[in-house]
Design a protein around this motif. Sequence first.
Motif, PDB file in Angstrom:
ATOM      1  N   ASP A  31       0.861  -1.185   0.000  1.00  0.00           N
ATOM      2  CA  ASP A  31       0.000   0.000   0.000  1.00  0.00           C
ATOM      3  C   ASP A  31       0.894   1.230   0.000  1.00  0.00           C
ATOM      4  N   TRP A  32       0.677   2.123  -0.970  1.00  0.00           N
ATOM      5  CA  TRP A  32       1.490   3.330  -1.050  1.00  0.00           C
ATOM      6  C   TRP A  32       1.247   4.157   0.210  1.00  0.00           C
ATOM      7  N   PRO A  33       2.305   4.515   0.926  1.00  0.00           N
ATOM      8  CA  PRO A  33       2.138   5.246   2.186  1.00  0.00           C
ATOM      9  C   PRO A  33       1.683   6.691   1.969  1.00  0.00           C
ATOM     10  N   ALA A  34       0.912   7.206   2.922  1.00  0.00           N
ATOM     11  CA  ALA A  34       0.466   8.601   2.868  1.00  0.00           C
ATOM     12  C   ALA A  34       1.670   9.545   2.906  1.00  0.00           C
ATOM     13  N   ASP A  35       2.707   9.156   3.645  1.00  0.00           N
ATOM     14  CA  ASP A  35       3.928   9.955   3.750  1.00  0.00           C
ATOM     15  C   ASP A  35       5.110   9.033   3.449  1.00  0.00           C
ATOM     16  N   PRO A  36       5.468   8.874   2.157  1.00  0.00           N
ATOM     17  CA  PRO A  36       6.520   7.914   1.807  1.00  0.00           C
ATOM     18  C   PRO A  36       7.879   8.235   2.414  1.00  0.00           C
ATOM     19  N   ALA A  37       8.212   9.508   2.593  1.00  0.00           N
ATOM     20  CA  ALA A  37       9.501   9.845   3.222  1.00  0.00           C
ATOM     21  C   ALA A  37       9.524   9.350   4.665  1.00  0.00           C
ATOM     22  N   VAL A 115       9.948 -10.903   4.200  1.00  0.00           N
ATOM     23  CA  VAL A 115       9.518 -10.599   2.836  1.00  0.00           C
ATOM     24  C   VAL A 115       8.168 -11.264   2.603  1.00  0.00           C
ATOM     25  N   SER A 116       7.304 -10.550   1.902  1.00  0.00           N
ATOM     26  CA  SER A 116       5.987 -11.083   1.565  1.00  0.00           C
ATOM     27  C   SER A 116       6.142 -12.227   0.569  1.00  0.00           C
ATOM     28  N   ASP A 117       5.278 -13.197   0.677  1.00  0.00           N
ATOM     29  CA  ASP A 117       5.268 -14.326  -0.246  1.00  0.00           C
ATOM     30  C   ASP A 117       5.084 -13.857  -1.688  1.00  0.00           C
ATOM     31  N   GLU A 118       4.488 -12.700  -1.876  1.00  0.00           N
ATOM     32  CA  GLU A 118       4.300 -12.147  -3.222  1.00  0.00           C
ATOM     33  C   GLU A 118       5.618 -11.673  -3.838  1.00  0.00           C
ATOM     34  N   GLY A 119       6.647 -11.465  -3.033  1.00  0.00           N
ATOM     35  CA  GLY A 119       7.932 -10.979  -3.529  1.00  0.00           C
ATOM     36  C   GLY A 119       8.818 -12.112  -4.016  1.00  0.00           C
ATOM     37  N   ARG A 120       8.364 -12.833  -5.019  1.00  0.00           N
ATOM     38  CA  ARG A 120       9.066 -14.031  -5.513  1.00  0.00           C
ATOM     39  C   ARG A 120      10.499 -13.727  -5.961  1.00  0.00           C
ATOM     40  N   ALA A 121      10.707 -12.626  -6.686  1.00  0.00           N
ATOM     41  CA  ALA A 121      12.064 -12.296  -7.153  1.00  0.00           C
ATOM     42  C   ALA A 121      12.969 -11.987  -5.970  1.00  0.00           C
ATOM     43  N   TRP A 141      -1.460  -6.644   7.588  1.00  0.00           N
ATOM     44  CA  TRP A 141      -1.891  -5.980   6.354  1.00  0.00           C
ATOM     45  C   TRP A 141      -2.250  -7.028   5.299  1.00  0.00           C
ATOM     46  N   LEU A 142      -2.953  -6.577   4.264  1.00  0.00           N
ATOM     47  CA  LEU A 142      -3.504  -7.495   3.265  1.00  0.00           C
ATOM     48  C   LEU A 142      -2.657  -7.568   2.004  1.00  0.00           C
ATOM     49  N   ASN A 143      -2.617  -8.745   1.404  1.00  0.00           N
ATOM     50  CA  ASN A 143      -1.917  -8.941   0.127  1.00  0.00           C
ATOM     51  C   ASN A 143      -2.829  -8.543  -1.033  1.00  0.00           C
ATOM     52  N   ALA A 144      -2.366  -8.790  -2.246  1.00  0.00           N
ATOM     53  CA  ALA A 144      -3.131  -8.401  -3.445  1.00  0.00           C
ATOM     54  C   ALA A 144      -4.488  -9.093  -3.511  1.00  0.00           C
ATOM     55  N   ALA A 145      -4.608 -10.278  -2.907  1.00  0.00           N
ATOM     56  CA  ALA A 145      -5.876 -11.015  -2.924  1.00  0.00           C
ATOM     57  C   ALA A 145      -6.817 -10.566  -1.804  1.00  0.00           C
ATOM     58  N   GLY A 146      -6.373  -9.596  -0.993  1.00  0.00           N
ATOM     59  CA  GLY A 146      -7.210  -9.111   0.096  1.00  0.00           C
ATOM     60  C   GLY A 146      -7.180  -9.982   1.336  1.00  0.00           C
ATOM     61  N   GLU A 147      -6.181 -10.851   1.439  1.00  0.00           N
ATOM     62  CA  GLU A 147      -6.017 -11.729   2.599  1.00  0.00           C
ATOM     63  C   GLU A 147      -4.813 -11.279   3.406  1.00  0.00           C
ATOM     64  N   PRO A 148      -4.745 -11.656   4.697  1.00  0.00           N
ATOM     65  CA  PRO A 148      -3.540 -11.320   5.451  1.00  0.00           C
ATOM     66  C   PRO A 148      -2.304 -11.881   4.729  1.00  0.00           C
ATOM     67  N   ALA A 149      -1.335 -11.012   4.493  1.00  0.00           N
ATOM     68  CA  ALA A 149      -0.144 -11.406   3.734  1.00  0.00           C
ATOM     69  C   ALA A 149       0.653 -12.473   4.474  1.00  0.00           C
ATOM     70  N   LEU A 150       1.213 -13.397   3.707  1.00  0.00           N
ATOM     71  CA  LEU A 150       2.107 -14.406   4.252  1.00  0.00           C
ATOM     72  C   LEU A 150       3.514 -13.824   4.224  1.00  0.00           C
ATOM     73  N   LEU A 151       4.135 -13.721   5.401  1.00  0.00           N
ATOM     74  CA  LEU A 151       5.495 -13.189   5.509  1.00  0.00           C
ATOM     75  C   LEU A 151       6.466 -14.322   5.797  1.00  0.00           C
ATOM     76  N   HIS A 152       7.575 -14.333   5.069  1.00  0.00           N
ATOM     77  CA  HIS A 152       8.635 -15.291   5.317  1.00  0.00           C
ATOM     78  C   HIS A 152       9.760 -14.565   6.040  1.00  0.00           C
ATOM     79  N   HIS A 153      10.305 -15.210   7.056  1.00  0.00           N
ATOM     80  CA  HIS A 153      11.348 -14.630   7.890  1.00  0.00           C
ATOM     81  C   HIS A 153      12.676 -15.327   7.554  1.00  0.00           C
ATOM     82  N   TYR A 154      13.713 -14.522   7.383  1.00  0.00           N
ATOM     83  CA  TYR A 154      15.021 -15.013   6.965  1.00  0.00           C
ATOM     84  C   TYR A 154      16.097 -14.593   7.940  1.00  0.00           C
ATOM     85  N   LEU A 155      17.144 -15.413   8.005  1.00  0.00           N
ATOM     86  CA  LEU A 155      18.344 -15.148   8.787  1.00  0.00           C
ATOM     87  C   LEU A 155      19.517 -15.058   7.814  1.00  0.00           C
TER      88      LEU A 155
END
Length: 157
Positions: A31-37, A115-121, A141-155
């Motif tokens: 979602d584009w932030p109201a205040d991106p800076a 990273v969101s599961d949608e961020g395949r690259a 927050w919601l993903n493009a399908a309007g569902e809670p986004a799946l986040l993957h955690h990395y080390l």
Amino acid sequence: MTPIRPRTDADLDACVKALFEVHAADRYPVDWPADPARWLTPADLVRAWVAVEDGRVTGHVGLARVEPEVAELVGAPVAGAVTRLFVAPGARGGGLAARLLDVVLAQAAPLALEVSDEGRAAIASYERHGWRRVGSTRAAWLNAAGEPALLHHYLSP
């Protein structure tokens, strides 16, 4: 090779322009932030760096403090977290994202990131560079399908 240097307040307008290109191409941020800076300068930010070529910001990365639950989630103590990493579409394919990650890793390690599961690259890039997925959770927050986004955690490696 595109130089990478610490970000200054004077860079924020150029960072917002590059972020808008990334958002249009990849929906990052979702979602584009109201205040991106302000979005680029979260309260937990320790430092940030930019890649600048011909006076134009082509990449950005931040190092953030982490809460104790992050160490529990990734199963190891972490020194910080990668945040707000992006490379402008026209600057991709030359290893800039990996170089930005190396800058952050030179400051503190090990690091976590999500990273969101949608961020395949992005996921493919992290895994190619030795980052290890240690868990997944649902975001508020919601993903493009309007569902809670799946986040993957990395080390970090």
